[in-house]
Design an enzyme around this catalytic site. Structure first.
Site, PDB file in Angstrom:
ATOM      1  N   ARG A   3       0.647  -1.664  -0.118  1.00 33.42           N
ATOM      2  CA  ARG A   3      -0.246  -0.387  -0.325  1.00 33.42           C
ATOM      3  C   ARG A   3       0.766   1.234   0.010  1.00 33.42           C
ATOM      4  NH1 ARG A   3      -2.272   2.115   4.207  1.00 33.42           N
ATOM      5  NH2 ARG A   3      -1.570   0.722   6.046  1.00 33.42           N
ATOM      6  N   TYR A  54     -15.607  14.654 -17.019  1.00 36.17           N
ATOM      7  CA  TYR A  54     -16.160  13.487 -17.342  1.00 36.17           C
ATOM      8  C   TYR A  54     -17.225  12.800 -15.748  1.00 36.17           C
ATOM      9  CZ  TYR A  54     -15.920   8.112 -15.672  1.00 36.17           C
ATOM     10  OH  TYR A  54     -15.815   6.586 -15.178  1.00 36.17           O
ATOM     11  N   ASP A 100      -6.807  17.696 -15.541  1.00 37.41           N
ATOM     12  CA  ASP A 100      -7.541  16.097 -15.835  1.00 37.41           C
ATOM     13  C   ASP A 100      -6.695  16.586 -17.802  1.00 37.41           C
ATOM     14  OD1 ASP A 100      -7.897  13.704 -16.498  1.00 37.41           O
ATOM     15  OD2 ASP A 100      -9.816  13.512 -15.609  1.00 37.41           O
TER      16      ASP A 100
END
Length: 373
Positions: free
Chosen positions: A42, A95, A167
Site C-alpha cells: 500500500r 467526466y 485532468d
C-alpha cells in the site's frame, strides 16, 4: 558492486506485498521515512515507482504518484486541497464519474462545488472573488471535446492564489503539458491513453514534490495505491504512447472531416468548424483521438452505434481499438438534466474513441453506419 553485463529490456514486476527487515529498528526507520526502502504494498513498490518517475518525466513534473484508478487520483488530489467548509470550482463539462464524486460525495463531506464556464473569463473572475480550495478543469473536455485555455485559467487562478488541477487524460502528455502552461497539478486515468490496450485500471498525479508528498499519503490512507502488475501494464503502454497518439490523431481527423462532409454535427478540436480551433492548433501538438458527433436523438445515436462493425460499443476510451459510447445514458448518466444540458451533452451525442485500425476500414465502417441514420 560488480559490473552487470545485461539489464532487463522491460521493467520487472515486483509482485511483492510484504517485506522482511533485518531488525525492528530498520523497520521503524523505513515506515517512518527516516530511510529509503520498501515496507508494504500500500506504500508502493519498485514497479509503481518506476511508472511514477516515467510519468513525472512525461509531464515535466518534479514528482508523481500512481493510483489504482483515475477516480482514486482525482479524489485524493481534490481532498488534498479541499476540506469541510471549503469550495471547489469546476468546469461544467467533465467526466461523469468526477461529476458523481463532486455532486454526491463532496456534499457529504461539507464541500461546496460551483460549476462555472471557465471559457467565460468574467464568470471565472467572479467565481474566484470568493475563497476557493482549487479549480478543476479537463484539458479537452469529455465528452464534448471543447478545449480549455489552460494558460489563461492558470493566470487567473494564480492571481487569486488558487491551485489549478488539470485532468489531462483525453489529451495525454503527448499533446500538451499543462504544468508548462501554469497548472498546479496534472492527473490522468492511466486506463486510457497511457495504458492504451483496454486492459488496466489506474491513475496518476504529477506535480511539485511538496504537493505530491501529501497526495501520496492520502493514497496510503485511502488504500488507493496502484498494484505492481497494473503499473507494469501502464509502463508497457507508455513505450508506444507517442506512436499511438499520432496514428489515432491522424485517423480521428480524417474521420471527423468525413463525418462533417456527410452533414453530421461534429466536434473535433482540429476541425476549422470547432469553436476552439484557434486555441487547439496553438496549444496542442495534434488533435487527439476523440470525436463527438451529435445525431439529434437517442434513437439515431443508438442506431448508428449498433450499425458499426469495426468500432465497438464500450465503456472507456483511449485504447488501440475504436470504441463508441452514448454519454447521456452511460458515462455521463450521473448528470441531472439541467447540468447535462449546460455541459452540452445532448441525447443524440455519440463519443467516438478512434483506434489504430486501418483508416480506410474505419471510414467505410462509419460511412455505412451513417447510412442507417
Amino acid at each position: 558492486m560488480p559490473e552487470v553485463a545485461e539489464l532487463p529490456m522491460s521493467t520487472p514486476i515486483w509482485q511483492v506485498a510484504d517485506y522482511g527487515f533485518e531488525s525492528a529498528e530498520t523497520y521503524a526507520d523505513v515506515i517512518n521515512e527516516r530511510r529509503e526502502g520498501q515496507v508494504y504494498g500500500r506504500y508502493g513498490n519498485p514497479t509503481l515507482e518506476a511508472l511514477a518517475k516515467v510519468m513525472a518525466s512525461l509531464e515535466k513534473a518534479e514528482s508523481a504518484w500512481v493510483f489504482s484508478s483515475g477516480m482514486g487520483a482525482i479524489h485524493a488530489t481534490l481532498m488534498h486541497f479541499a476540506s469541510s467548509g471549503s469550495r471547489v470550482v469546476v468546469a461544467p463539462a467533465i467526466y461523469g464519474g468526477t461529476y458523481g464524486l463532486l455532486t454526491q460525495g463532496f456534499p457529504r463531506a461539507g464541500i461546496d462545488v460551483d460549476f462555472v464556464d471557465l471559457a467565460d473569463e468574467a464568470a471565472l473572475e467572479r467565481a474566484l472573488e470568493r475563497p476557493a480550495a482549487c479549480v478543476l478543469v479537463e484539458t479537452i473536455a469529455n465528452p464534448t471535446f471543447r478545449v480549455s485555455d489552460i494558460e489563461r485559467v492558470a493566470r487567473l487562478c494564480k492571481a487569486q492564489g488558487v491551485p489549478l488541477v488539470v485532468d489531462n487524460t483525453v489529451a495525454s502528455p503527448v499533446l500538451v503539458n499543462p504544468l508548462d502552461l501554469g497548472a498546479t497539478i496534472v492527473l490522468h486515468s492511466t486506463s486510457k491513453y497511457i495504458g492504451g490496450h483496454h486492459d488496466l485500471m489506474g491513475g496518476v498525479v504529477c506535480g511539485a514534490s511538496e504537493l505530491l508528498d501529501g497526495i501520496r499519503h492520502l493514497a496510503i490512507r485511502y488504500g488507493t495505491t496502484a498494484s505492481a502488475f497494473e503499473s507494469w501494464l501502464a509502463l508497457r503502454g507508455v513505450a508506444t504512447l507517442g506512436l499511438r497518439m499520432q496514428r489515432q490523431s491522424e485517423n480521428a481527423l480524417a474521420i471527423a472531416r468525413e463525418l462533417e462532409a456527410g452533414g453530421a454535427e461534429v466536434s473535433y478540436p482540429f476541425l476549422e468548424s470547432h469553436p476552439d480551433n484557434t486555441l487547439a492548433v496553438t496549444m496542442l501538438r495534434w488533435g487527439g483521438g476523440m470525436i463527438a458527433v451529435d445525431l439529434g436523438s437517442q434513437n439515431a445515436a443508438w442506431r448508428f452505434m449498433n450499425a458499426c462493425r469495426i468500432a465497438r460499443v464500450g465503456s472507456s476510451f483511449g485504447g488501440v481499438r475504436s470504441e463508441l459510447t452514448h454519454p447521456a445514458t452511460t458515462s455521463h448518466r450521473q448528470f441531472d438534466q439541467a447540468d447535462r444540458e449546460a455541459a452540452g451533452i445532448g441525447d443524440g451525442l455519440v463519443r467516438i474513441s478512434v483506434g489504430i485500425e486501418d483508416l480506410e476500414d474505419l471510414l467505410e465502417d462509419f460511412k455505412q453506419a451513417m447510412e442507417e441514420v
